[in-house]
Design a protein around this motif. Structure first.
Motif, PDB file in Angstrom:
ATOM      1  N   VAL A  41       0.853  -1.181   0.000  1.00  0.00           N
ATOM      2  CA  VAL A  41       0.000   0.000   0.000  1.00  0.00           C
ATOM      3  C   VAL A  41       0.890   1.233   0.000  1.00  0.00           C
ATOM      4  O   VAL A  41       2.076   1.167   0.318  1.00  0.00           O
ATOM      5  CB  VAL A  41      -0.949   0.020   1.214  1.00  0.00           C
ATOM      6  CG1 VAL A  41      -1.875  -1.181   1.171  1.00  0.00           C
ATOM      7  CG2 VAL A  41      -0.174   0.039   2.516  1.00  0.00           C
ATOM      8  N   ASN A  42       0.282   2.353  -0.370  1.00  0.00           N
ATOM      9  CA  ASN A  42       1.037   3.599  -0.444  1.00  0.00           C
ATOM     10  C   ASN A  42       0.892   4.388   0.852  1.00  0.00           C
ATOM     11  O   ASN A  42      -0.149   4.327   1.514  1.00  0.00           O
ATOM     12  CB  ASN A  42       0.550   4.435  -1.630  1.00  0.00           C
ATOM     13  CG  ASN A  42       1.447   5.626  -1.894  1.00  0.00           C
ATOM     14  OD1 ASN A  42       1.281   6.687  -1.296  1.00  0.00           O
ATOM     15  ND2 ASN A  42       2.408   5.443  -2.800  1.00  0.00           N
ATOM     16  N   VAL A  43       1.927   5.113   1.194  1.00  0.00           N
ATOM     17  CA  VAL A  43       1.925   5.864   2.444  1.00  0.00           C
ATOM     18  C   VAL A  43       0.804   6.899   2.484  1.00  0.00           C
ATOM     19  O   VAL A  43       0.357   7.298   3.562  1.00  0.00           O
ATOM     20  CB  VAL A  43       3.298   6.538   2.658  1.00  0.00           C
ATOM     21  CG1 VAL A  43       3.515   7.655   1.633  1.00  0.00           C
ATOM     22  CG2 VAL A  43       3.440   7.074   4.074  1.00  0.00           C
ATOM     23  N   ASN A  44       0.311   7.320   1.317  1.00  0.00           N
ATOM     24  CA  ASN A  44      -0.745   8.329   1.265  1.00  0.00           C
ATOM     25  C   ASN A  44      -2.151   7.740   1.127  1.00  0.00           C
ATOM     26  O   ASN A  44      -3.122   8.485   1.015  1.00  0.00           O
ATOM     27  CB  ASN A  44      -0.492   9.293   0.102  1.00  0.00           C
ATOM     28  CG  ASN A  44       0.778  10.105   0.302  1.00  0.00           C
ATOM     29  OD1 ASN A  44       1.037  10.574   1.406  1.00  0.00           O
ATOM     30  ND2 ASN A  44       1.570  10.244  -0.759  1.00  0.00           N
ATOM     31  N   ASP A  45      -2.250   6.413   1.127  1.00  0.00           N
ATOM     32  CA  ASP A  45      -3.573   5.796   1.036  1.00  0.00           C
ATOM     33  C   ASP A  45      -4.380   6.070   2.303  1.00  0.00           C
ATOM     34  O   ASP A  45      -3.824   6.112   3.407  1.00  0.00           O
ATOM     35  CB  ASP A  45      -3.445   4.274   0.853  1.00  0.00           C
ATOM     36  CG  ASP A  45      -2.965   3.897  -0.543  1.00  0.00           C
ATOM     37  OD1 ASP A  45      -3.079   4.739  -1.449  1.00  0.00           O
ATOM     38  OD2 ASP A  45      -2.479   2.760  -0.706  1.00  0.00           O
ATOM     39  N   ASP A  46      -5.706   6.227   2.139  1.00  0.00           N
ATOM     40  CA  ASP A  46      -6.532   6.368   3.336  1.00  0.00           C
ATOM     41  C   ASP A  46      -6.749   4.984   3.956  1.00  0.00           C
ATOM     42  O   ASP A  46      -6.590   3.952   3.308  1.00  0.00           O
ATOM     43  CB  ASP A  46      -7.866   7.042   3.008  1.00  0.00           C
ATOM     44  CG  ASP A  46      -8.739   6.215   2.077  1.00  0.00           C
ATOM     45  OD1 ASP A  46      -9.249   5.177   2.521  1.00  0.00           O
ATOM     46  OD2 ASP A  46      -8.898   6.611   0.903  1.00  0.00           O
TER      47      ASP A  46
END
Length: 642
Positions: free
Chosen positions: A590-595
């Motif tokens: 997952v990306n660090v900016n994902d909610d």
């Protein structure tokens, strides 16, 4: 985010591959013998002085004996060590074949055939259970695809081999050849198999055995004789069978240790999977009997030529079935099952329409998609259905699936040939020439098989919908709170930033040292630039060992198997391997900016406990399912207080 996960063992696991070969050979023999002797009915009638109604009992009694033994196989598999049980079952095939081979009258031959059936009925479910035990979870579709190829190849190739044997020898040679093949299977089981089943030693309920025996004999006898025998007798037999089946089902619900745990049928994906599997098997049994029958009786084709017309389809199905398993392992059943039934629906109708006018070459080409369509379905749908069961229900699920196999064989070989005979007789009664009447019957039968394919297609689309749904069997609030958390800050707010990683060059032994020292169950594998290239867990290590040593059951085997030389050698080899050789290659990230709502969905849909968090290509943290659960609970409690 990367593609779905696929784990690869450190090296080709020789022992699971060898065990799979034994199980596949057993499945081939069991299905091969379903029709092998049937080709010799004409010379048997002439040699032993019996008529058609008598010789048909070699097929009917065989089918009934095999069907009755299928439910008993679940009890036997959980009660006796695997290797002795397998060898005893294969020995029944040898003994029955020898009895039949020396038979000088029909009664002795029938006894030999029944003894064969007792072994056959147990061989397929035992082989499937063995496959489920040794199949790595990421290769279940491939392994079951191989088993499916054998169950397709068996009944199809038996007609060809029997025709070749009868061209140079008498009918008894069929039994001696099968005795040799069965002895080879017994020897392979004795040398290669190990005791891999989880024995629970259940109590055998005699009343349940009697009820399921009466149920299967009544239903299958009724179905198999409704077109060829006395219709009232067939109907009475079927009614008795249905009543016995209802009593059996009722009794299983009252027993602490049922003969067959019917709980799998309460799981819709499994039940639909059983039905889909039966529909695909119907086409094989129906078309492999009706097509060569039409070619011989109407077109005057030699029996061997008629059988060889089917051979390209048989050969292609053996290639398609393992390929279908690999596709299932990567993509699930969503595409492969509808494609298979579409092939069945379209090309079975074309086969029925053009069989009277097409050359053998053209007919062989048209027929290939029919059998390959079944091959696309059988292995993947078995994998899908059985994967929906808890591990402890696998033997019962296999028993239900195998019983469906026998029922499908009965319906395919009896009902469809009965329809063919009824339509042709009606056309002849109306004054149609013999060839035209049979061509009309062949077209109707092809359309009927096509209709079965359309029903299968509808169910396959339902399976596709089920496979695409995210699982809800995740730690409660992680999935349930997805919508609520969607508006919360990004994953960086709650992820773990203290991350333990392993370089690609680290050894498996070093990975275990890290797991025990830090109290973790897995760690990402990174390259020199910090990019995630894989993920290794303690489960991957256990799987790598278990794939090569079937006696390895759990981590406790490190203690109880310390005197096992094979285990010690394999363990040393595994520990000295680099982590990259057994790590999961394609990691869900997952990306660090994902909610957090999106992350919750990712973990839920892929059945993950944790996932690496990336900033670009570099890992900056790990998010656990428990992190989201804890956050959701804290928020809920906070709101309750206010």
């Amino acid at each position: 985010m990367a593609a779905d996960t696929t784990a690869t063992p450190a090296s080709a696991a020789r022992k699971p591959a060898a065990i799979l070969a034994v199980a596949a050979f057993a499945a081939f023999l069991a299905t091969f013998n379903e029709t092998f002797l049937n080709v010799g009915f004409a010379p048997i009638m002439a040699d032993l002085g019996v008529d058609v109604s008598a010789v048909q009992w070699l097929a009917t009694a065989y089918m009934l004996g095999a069907a009755v033994m299928v439910p008993v196989s679940a009890f036997a598999y959980r009660s006796f060590p695997t290797r002795p049980l397998f060898c005893a079952t294969a020995a029944l095939l040898v003994i029955g074949s020898v009895i039949g081979g020396v038979a000088t009258n029909f009664a002795v031959l029938l006894v030999g055939r029944i003894v064969q059936a007792l072994g056959t009925g147990m061989l397929i479910p035992i082989g499937m259970n063995i496959t489920l035990e040794i199949a790595p979870r990421e290769k279940l579709g491939t392994y079951m695809g191989i088993m499916g190829a054998m169950t397709t190849l068996g009944p199809s190739s038996s007609v060809i081999l029997a025709g070749l044997i009868l061209a140079v020898a008498n009918w008894s040679m069929l039994l001696w050849v099968f005795a040799g093949l069965s002895a080879l299977c017994l020897l392979a089981g004795a040398v290669i198999l190990r005791d891999i089943a989880h024995l629970t030693h259940p109590r055998l309920d005699a009343a349940s055995v009697a009820l399921i025996g009466i149920a299967l004999i009544g239903i299958l006898y009724g179905v198999s004789t409704v077109f060829s025998g006395s219709a009232p007798v067939a109907c009475v037999a079927a009614v008795v069978g249905v009543v016995a089946l209802m009593l059996f089902v009722r009794r299983q619900g009252t027993l602490a240790e049922p003969l067959i745990d019917l709980c799998p049928l309460a799981i819709p994906p499994f039940t639909v999977g059983v039905i889909v599997n039966m529909l695909s098997l119907l086409t094989i049994f129906a078309m492999n009997i009706i097509v060569p029958t039409f070619m011989q009786s109407v077109l005057g084709t030699e029996p061997l030529v008629a059988s060889l017309t089917l051979f390209p389809a048989i050969l292609c199905s053996c290639v398609v079935s393992p390929l279908a398993g690999r596709i299932y392992d990567k993509q699930g059943p969503g595409i492969i099952l509808p494609a298979g039934f579409l092939c069945i629906a379209v090309f079975s109708v074309l086969t029925g329409a053009f069989i009277a006018t097409a050359s053998p070459v053209v007919l062989a080409v048209i027929y290939i998609p029919v059998i390959c369509g079944s091959a696309l379905v059988i292995g993947p749908v078995q994998s899908f259905a059985l994967s929906k069961l808890p591990f402890e229900l696998n033997p019962h699920g296999v028993t239900i699936m195998s019983t469906g196999f026998q029922i499908a064989g009965c319906i395919g070989s009896s009902v469809f040939t009965g329809v063919y005979a009824a339509v042709s007789a009606g056309a002849l009664g109306s004054g149609a020439p013999f060839g035209d009447a049979c061509a009309q019957a062949m077209l109707v039968t092809g359309i009927l098989v096509g209709a079965v394919g359309l029903v299968g297609l509808a169910l396959a689309l339902w399976v596709r919908g089920q496979a695409s749904k995210p699982s809800i069997k995740v730690a409660g609030s992680a999935a349930a709170a997805t919508d609520e958390l969607a508006a919360e800050p990004t994953v960086s707010a709650i992820m773990k930033t203290e991350v333990y990683t392993l370089p690609e060059t680290a050894l498996v032994a070093e990975a275990l040292e890290l797991f025990t020292a830090k109290g973790i169950s897995g760690a990402p594998v990174v390259d020199g630039a910090g990019r995630v290239t894989g993920f290794i867990s303690d489960g991957d290590v256990m799987t790598a060992v278990a794939d090569q040593v079937p006696s390895f059951k759990s981590a406790w085997s490190f203690i109880v198997e310390r005197e096992n030389a094979d285990f010690d050698r394999t363990l040393r080899e595994t520990m000295a391997a680099p982590v990259s050789s057994i790590a999961t290659k394609n990691v869900i990230c997952v990306n660090v900016n994902d909610d957090m709502g999106k992350v919750a969905r990712v973990l839920s849909e892929h059945h993950l406990k944790k996932a690496p968090v990336l900033d670009g290509d570099v890992m900056v943290g790990v998010i656990n399912r428990s992190n989201i659960t804890g956050y959701a609970v804290r928020r809920y409690l906070s709101e309750q207080r206010t």
